[in-house]
Design a protein around this motif. Sequence first.
Motif, short mmCIF file in Angstrom:
data_model
loop_
_atom_site.label_atom_id
_atom_site.label_comp_id
_atom_site.label_asym_id
_atom_site.label_seq_id
_atom_site.Cartn_x
_atom_site.Cartn_y
_atom_site.Cartn_z
N ILE A 123 0.93 -1.21 -0.05
CA ILE A 123 0.05 0.02 0.17
C ILE A 123 0.94 1.15 -0.03
O ILE A 123 1.97 1.38 0.75
N PRO A 124 0.72 2.16 -1.24
CA PRO A 124 1.53 3.38 -0.95
C PRO A 124 1.33 4.21 0.38
O PRO A 124 0.50 4.22 0.96
N ASP A 135 -14.64 -2.79 -6.01
CA ASP A 135 -13.18 -2.90 -6.15
C ASP A 135 -12.71 -1.54 -6.08
O ASP A 135 -13.33 -0.52 -6.23
N SER A 136 -11.54 -1.41 -5.54
CA SER A 136 -10.88 0.20 -5.13
C SER A 136 -10.37 0.63 -6.50
O SER A 136 -9.82 0.03 -7.44
N GLN A 137 -10.59 1.96 -6.77
CA GLN A 137 -9.96 2.76 -7.78
C GLN A 137 -8.75 3.62 -7.03
O GLN A 137 -9.02 4.12 -6.13
N GLU A 138 -7.69 3.51 -7.94
CA GLU A 138 -6.65 4.38 -7.50
C GLU A 138 -6.74 5.67 -7.90
O GLU A 138 -6.83 5.97 -9.40
N ILE A 139 -6.33 6.58 -6.79
CA ILE A 139 -6.70 7.99 -7.09
C ILE A 139 -5.50 8.68 -6.81
O ILE A 139 -5.01 8.72 -5.66
N PRO A 140 -4.75 9.64 -7.76
CA PRO A 140 -3.67 10.23 -7.34
C PRO A 140 -4.12 11.43 -6.79
O PRO A 140 -4.89 12.31 -7.14
N ILE A 168 -1.35 8.61 -2.60
CA ILE A 168 -2.10 7.83 -3.51
C ILE A 168 -3.35 7.27 -2.79
O ILE A 168 -3.04 6.66 -1.74
N PHE A 216 -7.50 5.38 -2.42
CA PHE A 216 -8.13 4.36 -3.05
C PHE A 216 -9.86 4.74 -2.65
O PHE A 216 -10.23 4.78 -1.44
N GLN A 253 -13.82 3.92 -3.12
CA GLN A 253 -14.48 2.47 -3.05
C GLN A 253 -15.90 2.94 -2.77
O GLN A 253 -16.38 3.75 -1.84
N TRP A 272 -6.31 6.85 2.25
CA TRP A 272 -5.12 7.07 1.81
C TRP A 272 -4.46 6.88 3.06
O TRP A 272 -4.66 7.05 4.50
#
Length: 507
Positions: free
Chosen positions: A299-300, A394-399, A405, A407, A409, A425
Amino acid sequence: MTATAPVPAPATPRAGLRERISQDVTWILGLRWALVVAATMVAFWNTLGAVVTEMGSQTIITYLPAVLVLVLIAATGVSWRRGEERPIHDRQTDVIAGVVLLFIAMTVKFLNLRYTDAYLVSHVDLLALWIFALGSCALVFGLRPVARYRWVWFLLLMIFPVPYRMEVLVMRGGPVAAGVVMVAFAAAATWVASARTWRRGLVGASIAAVAGTMALFVVRMVFPDVRLWVYQTVPAVAAALAACAVLYVDRRRVSHVAWSPLGREKYRPAVKKVGRPGMLLAAVAIAMAFIPIPTFGDIPNPRIDGLDTRPPMLVPSGWVAGQVRQYEWVSRMYGRNAVMTGQDLYQSQGSLEFDKFARPRKVVVNTIESSRPITFEVYPIFFVYDLVGDRFSDSQEIPLPHGVIGFLQTVVDDTSYLTFNRLTWEWNNGTTTQRVTIVSVDNHEPDAQFPSPQPTVVRNLNTFITVLFRGNSVVTDLEPQFKDKDLLIDCATDLINAQVDAIGTTT
């Protein structure tokens, strides 16, 4: 007349034969145990690596070495009790049972991939390891010898951590609760080791329970800040050894058996040869070595020097602070110094983009601070809220800004007919890690209900069993609607910038 020293009688051929047979049996048993241990390590090399990594982070899984020591004590006690075994051994039954157990172990390790979000808390692969070891011993030693150690095998099932975690958390968590559960397990192991009779076993368990409780009290009073593994290991193991020593001395004192347990005649192996079953065991172990386990630790978690992770978070411009709540029970899961805070935030000005009446939207920001970031994967986000029975997307990655980063959901509550969006995050300052979760709800009324943080580890057991038999689809939102995606991203961006600007640095 002068007295002459008696001449020792020469060893009889029968005594020499018994000694040679005993040595042969020792070598045979040693080699077969080496085969079982080697096969288990090959089949579960990735599981053992994950356990070592988790133990290095000082999570509750550090109880496992104490379990193995206590199981070894119980097995030793059983092996020192002589008993009559019927000389009836059906090799076909041994092989069939062993193969079935190995197949079940392989299946369970595959099922482990269903728990990607809760791998460290469930460790289903450790249950598969237990089944694999049981099947291996059935192939190598036979069912009758395995059945003789049935209570030892039952104790070894303790390596599956779900029951242990639940017991500790039900007792409000913490090192003392973890130690109490292990002392109770030590009493059970002592009962198995010393139970020549039920009464004698009960005496041994009672001695272990009293001694373990006293040792745990001493550790708590004299060394209150020692690591968790000390609470889990020292009182339990010391109590079991002390109780078994007392009963061993008592047994030797009233019997004519030699004080030393070494050199006693051993059972001959019930299984004469393990050629083809041994090769089958090796082949299955190699095949299982290629079954992966869920990944963790990826995990970032960007580092921002000077970041203040102490709650509550600074409220950015454009948002109005509401009620602030603190939840102390998170220390049961995330460490004794863990802190959790919930904050209500309101838009200072409404927008038609987020509400058809331009009403200011409300979000709830929950933060957890911990010095052990791996615990966030041991107890994922759904163990913090009462979301039992809900469906997750499912999780979407969001910058997000500054290398963060997030996530995104959705959570669908079919009982209240509500849908929640949440953005999560993690970041750290080099010492502590903070997990931030922003939650919105599709009910825009002022009295809308948001998910309430509360421990749900025990209730999640029902979900765990459901997923085990029916798969992830029963808890998955297959058509997620991220209605508040922009709202949550805007809020997260403002929060991150406000915290970083407060330390006067940018990354």
